[in-house]
Write an enzyme that holds these catalytic residues in place. Sequence first.
Site, PDB file in Angstrom:
ATOM      1  N   CYS A   1      -2.899   8.802   2.880  1.00  0.00           N
ATOM      2  CA  CYS A   1      -2.614   8.403   1.506  1.00  0.00           C
ATOM      3  C   CYS A   1      -3.767   8.783   0.596  1.00  0.00           C
ATOM      4  O   CYS A   1      -3.577   9.058  -0.579  1.00  0.00           O
ATOM      5  CB  CYS A   1      -2.371   6.902   1.452  1.00  0.00           C
ATOM      6  SG  CYS A   1      -3.705   5.967   2.197  1.00  0.00           S
TER       7      CYS A   1
ATOM      8  N   GLU B   1       0.884  -1.181   0.000  1.00  0.00           N
ATOM      9  CA  GLU B   1       0.000   0.000   0.000  1.00  0.00           C
ATOM     10  C   GLU B   1       0.912   1.218   0.000  1.00  0.00           C
ATOM     11  O   GLU B   1       1.511   1.550   1.019  1.00  0.00           O
ATOM     12  CB  GLU B   1      -0.906  -0.003   1.242  1.00  0.00           C
ATOM     13  CG  GLU B   1      -1.817  -1.216   1.350  1.00  0.00           C
ATOM     14  CD  GLU B   1      -2.854  -1.300   0.235  1.00  0.00           C
ATOM     15  OE1 GLU B   1      -3.062  -0.321  -0.497  1.00  0.00           O
ATOM     16  OE2 GLU B   1      -3.450  -2.385   0.085  1.00  0.00           O
TER      17      GLU B   1
END
Length: 486
Positions: free
Chosen positions: A290, A256
Amino acid sequence: IYTVETDGVFDFKTYLNGTWTSSKEFDEIKSPIDLEVFARVPRLNYEMVDLTLQTIHNKGKWEIRDMPGEKRLEVFHKIAELLDKFRQDFVNVLVIGNGKTPSAANGEVNASIERLKRADLDVRKLYGEYVPGDWSSESLEAEAIIRREPLGVVLAITPFNYPLFDVVNKFVYSTVAGNAFVVKPASSTPVPAILFARLAELAGFPRESLAVITLPGREMDKIVQDKRVSVISFTGSTETGEHVMKVGGVKQYVMELGGGDSAIVMSDADPKASAQRIVMGVTSYSGQRCDSIKFIFAEGGVYDRLKAELVEEFKKIKVGDPRQDGVSMGPIIDSKTVDEFQFAVEDAVKKGGVILYGGKRLGPTYIEPTLIEVDKEKIKDLYLYKKEVFLSIAVLVKVNSVDEAITLSNGRRYGLDAAIFGNDINKIRKAMRLLEVGAVYINDFPRHGIGYFPFGGRKDSGIGREGIGYTIEYVTAYKTIVYNYK
Ligand code: NAD
């Protein structure tokens, strides 16, 4: 697990080989609020981690595999109860150690509790399959059972921004599937992982199936390479993630990586409602997410009204010490990232960008949330377009059409999520289809939450998906058992 030294600093041990362990060397952990040291954690050396990998590989991985599944769920529920009971300790650490507001810190604790409880939904994805052989002349007399088996030891490497939830999420999907779990928390925010291990111990999680290894990222190469590690579940920047995959070699990976999302606003969108959600997407947890919005592409029909509403929303954000009432945006994790912010703002202005709000540094770790208007012809040259700057800064761009917005959004190396605001169903469908991202949010800002819906990136934003049930695929392997009746 810790002592309070006379200088008021907490000295932590960490959890290895089923015991609380110290080390000759320590790392000092500073609060981004005032850069004061509030904790020290052991800095492990390679020999200590090597011994831990030996224990977890020889013993820990079998202990968790042999634990009945329903017992694993019971332990998760017990950890969730303990997390609620000791909530205030975790909230304090998330406020002091990460600079979160108390409400954001409580939100992270709640998400972690919920994630532990929802492990019952991961279980469904652990089931296997039955394959009859009579569809092929080669296997007329055979049939197969396809089982999912745990891969062994998962090494989780976690970022600073969700230092509790990220650990809990990776712990749940790894261990519910029967893997042992070693976590290397971010060096700037390791305390929540250590406290979490204490709750897992109290709840009866097999002692040698869990370890928290505290050491600097740059000393991880031999551990990342180690063949006793079968899966690496990494969340962090694209640069670090690429390095980890290069060093790690043949293994299973869940990556990720960096993001920074686009919001596309169509002419028929409600400018006020869109601006409210977009600014939340830009500023929540100071943009250190993010999935935080970094680009706003707006069509001409809505542009001027949206711009005015965005500025009004930015004005409502109060920056400061997150412990004070009314503060909605706390500090940035370190002053290095704020230096990068200053560089990125100057770079945008040099390329013709106009600062519509913010733009200034307010202290070593504080910034004004920032909105910069940039001409569409110039955005590809921006530092912000090429590289994720991990804080509250967004670029507003006027576009002629949704197609143009999609092209500019897809032109970035990242592909985590995107948002689209408006009502024209045909344009929405087109954006849904053509955006090269892991998720598209319609009339809302992107947020991964507890992963009830799966999330993960495309392109340089990652490999694999996190989300309840969905990550089981990456921490297990199919084993085919063929019965031949002839
Ligand atoms: P980072 O890359 O600096 O660090 C991540 C982790 O990697 C830390 O534990 C760090 O100590 C470790 N590390 C550093 N060097 C290493 C090395 N050489 N080998 C092995 N491990 C090493 O990231 P960060 O600043 O902590 O977190 C912010 C980044 O994380 C942003 O890029 C953000 O987009 C990303 N992120 C992505 C997601 C997602 O779901 N895609 C979620 C959260 C954060």
